[in-house]
Design a protein around this motif. Structure first.
Motif, short mmCIF file in Angstrom:
data_model
loop_
_atom_site.label_atom_id
_atom_site.label_comp_id
_atom_site.label_asym_id
_atom_site.label_seq_id
_atom_site.Cartn_x
_atom_site.Cartn_y
_atom_site.Cartn_z
N LEU A 157 0.85 -1.18 0.00
CA LEU A 157 0.00 0.00 0.00
C LEU A 157 0.90 1.24 0.00
O LEU A 157 2.05 1.17 0.44
CB LEU A 157 -0.87 0.03 1.25
CG LEU A 157 -1.92 -1.07 1.39
CD1 LEU A 157 -2.44 -1.15 2.82
CD2 LEU A 157 -3.05 -0.84 0.41
N ASN A 158 0.36 2.36 -0.42
CA ASN A 158 1.08 3.62 -0.29
C ASN A 158 1.44 3.81 1.18
O ASN A 158 0.64 3.51 2.07
CB ASN A 158 0.18 4.75 -0.80
CG ASN A 158 0.80 6.10 -0.58
OD1 ASN A 158 0.73 6.63 0.53
ND2 ASN A 158 1.39 6.66 -1.60
N VAL A 159 2.63 4.34 1.46
CA VAL A 159 3.10 4.46 2.84
C VAL A 159 2.17 5.34 3.69
O VAL A 159 1.93 5.04 4.86
CB VAL A 159 4.57 4.93 2.90
CG1 VAL A 159 4.73 6.37 2.43
CG2 VAL A 159 5.15 4.74 4.29
N SER A 160 1.63 6.41 3.13
CA SER A 160 0.75 7.25 3.95
C SER A 160 -0.60 6.58 4.18
O SER A 160 -1.22 6.78 5.23
CB SER A 160 0.58 8.64 3.34
OG SER A 160 -0.07 8.59 2.10
N VAL A 161 -1.05 5.75 3.24
CA VAL A 161 -2.26 4.96 3.45
C VAL A 161 -2.00 3.95 4.55
O VAL A 161 -2.82 3.77 5.48
CB VAL A 161 -2.71 4.28 2.14
CG1 VAL A 161 -3.84 3.29 2.39
CG2 VAL A 161 -3.13 5.32 1.11
N SER A 162 -0.86 3.28 4.49
CA SER A 162 -0.48 2.33 5.56
C SER A 162 -0.46 3.04 6.90
O SER A 162 -0.93 2.50 7.91
CB SER A 162 0.89 1.72 5.27
OG SER A 162 0.87 0.95 4.11
N GLY A 163 0.10 4.24 6.91
CA GLY A 163 0.15 5.02 8.16
C GLY A 163 -1.23 5.28 8.71
O GLY A 163 -1.48 5.09 9.91
N GLY A 164 -2.15 5.69 7.86
CA GLY A 164 -3.51 5.95 8.32
C GLY A 164 -4.17 4.72 8.91
O GLY A 164 -4.82 4.77 9.95
N ILE A 165 -3.98 3.59 8.25
CA ILE A 165 -4.59 2.33 8.72
C ILE A 165 -4.00 1.93 10.07
O ILE A 165 -4.74 1.62 11.01
CB ILE A 165 -4.37 1.21 7.67
CG1 ILE A 165 -5.19 1.51 6.41
CG2 ILE A 165 -4.72 -0.15 8.25
CD1 ILE A 165 -4.82 0.63 5.22
N VAL A 166 -2.68 1.91 10.17
CA VAL A 166 -2.02 1.44 11.40
C VAL A 166 -2.27 2.41 12.56
O VAL A 166 -2.57 1.99 13.68
CB VAL A 166 -0.51 1.21 11.16
CG1 VAL A 166 0.20 0.89 12.47
CG2 VAL A 166 -0.31 0.09 10.15
N ILE A 167 -2.14 3.70 12.30
CA ILE A 167 -2.36 4.68 13.37
C ILE A 167 -3.79 4.58 13.88
O ILE A 167 -4.03 4.56 15.09
CB ILE A 167 -2.01 6.11 12.89
CG1 ILE A 167 -0.50 6.22 12.66
CG2 ILE A 167 -2.50 7.16 13.89
CD1 ILE A 167 -0.06 7.46 11.89
N TRP A 168 -4.76 4.52 12.99
CA TRP A 168 -6.16 4.38 13.41
C TRP A 168 -6.36 3.11 14.22
O TRP A 168 -6.99 3.14 15.29
CB TRP A 168 -7.11 4.39 12.21
CG TRP A 168 -8.44 3.80 12.56
CD1 TRP A 168 -8.98 2.63 12.11
CD2 TRP A 168 -9.41 4.33 13.49
NE1 TRP A 168 -10.20 2.41 12.68
CE2 TRP A 168 -10.48 3.44 13.54
CE3 TRP A 168 -9.46 5.48 14.28
CZ2 TRP A 168 -11.60 3.64 14.34
CZ3 TRP A 168 -10.56 5.68 15.08
CH2 TRP A 168 -11.62 4.78 15.11
N ASP A 169 -5.85 1.99 13.74
CA ASP A 169 -6.05 0.72 14.43
C ASP A 169 -5.48 0.75 15.85
O ASP A 169 -6.18 0.37 16.81
CB ASP A 169 -5.41 -0.42 13.63
CG ASP A 169 -5.71 -1.77 14.23
OD1 ASP A 169 -6.82 -2.28 14.02
OD2 ASP A 169 -4.83 -2.31 14.94
N ILE A 170 -4.27 1.20 15.99
CA ILE A 170 -3.65 1.24 17.33
C ILE A 170 -4.33 2.28 18.20
O ILE A 170 -4.58 2.04 19.38
CB ILE A 170 -2.12 1.43 17.21
CG1 ILE A 170 -1.55 0.16 16.56
CG2 ILE A 170 -1.50 1.70 18.56
CD1 ILE A 170 -0.09 0.15 16.34
#
Length: 176
Positions: A157-170
């Motif tokens: 995934l795009n790194v900023s998309v990955s960031g959004g997913i992981v940050i939201w999840d945690i």
């Protein structure tokens, strides 16, 4: 349903943001090439009251017109610091008992949906270069490596998309 306008959203102003209790997450961006990705991370970190962003290696720093385009002022709210060497950040955070989490695809990674957040723990999330990913030294020094489950034909995934997913999840796991 009426679409909400900015005044309806009751958002914090810059000073209120700076005074607010932060989410115990630190984001580390290492060798991120795209200025738009950097700006997007700032905006996501603002949305979830993230404690700090470290910008490492070739990652550009504010003030920057292209970062500002996607950050929309979040560079003024989210605390950030530049450190050329990412391993300096790893060593510093480990001394402060911050858990190091790399976001990458590796043998033995923990799927994000299976990752359990520990209470009263501060986490540092490491995101790497858009092509090369997270530095192997960082992975080797990590307390865990998290992977986002993916089911399609693409392997990333795009790194900023990955960031959004992981940050939201945690973030949401911390708030439970």
């Amino acid at each position: 349903m009426k679409k909400l306008i900015l005044d309806d959203l009751n958002r914090k102003n810059t000073e209120e943001f700076k005074q607010a209790e932060k989410t115990p997450i630190i984001v580390v961006l290492d060798d991120i090439r795209s200025l738009h990705n950097i700006g997007s991370f700032f905006r996501t970190c603002d949305a979830f009251l993230i404690e700090k962003i470290y910008l490492c290696g070739i990652t550009a720093t504010p003030p920057n017109k292209e970062i500002h385009k996607t950050a929309l002022g979040a560079t003024e709210t989210v605390a950030w610091e530049y450190e050329k060497e990412v391993m300096q950040v790893v060593d510093c955070l480990k001394k402060e008992n911050v858990k190091i989490l790399s976001v990458e695809q590796v043998e033995g990674s923990i799927m994000l949906n299976n990752f359990t957040v520990e209470s009263d723990v501060k986490y540092a999330l490491f995101f790497g270069n858009e092509v090369k990913g997270v530095n192997q030294q960082v992975i080797d020094s990590s307390d865990a490596v998290i992977e986002i489950p993916q089911l399609g034909t693409k392997h990333s995934l795009n790194v900023s998309v990955s960031g959004g997913i992981v940050i939201w999840d945690i973030f949401q796991k911390m708030k439970v």
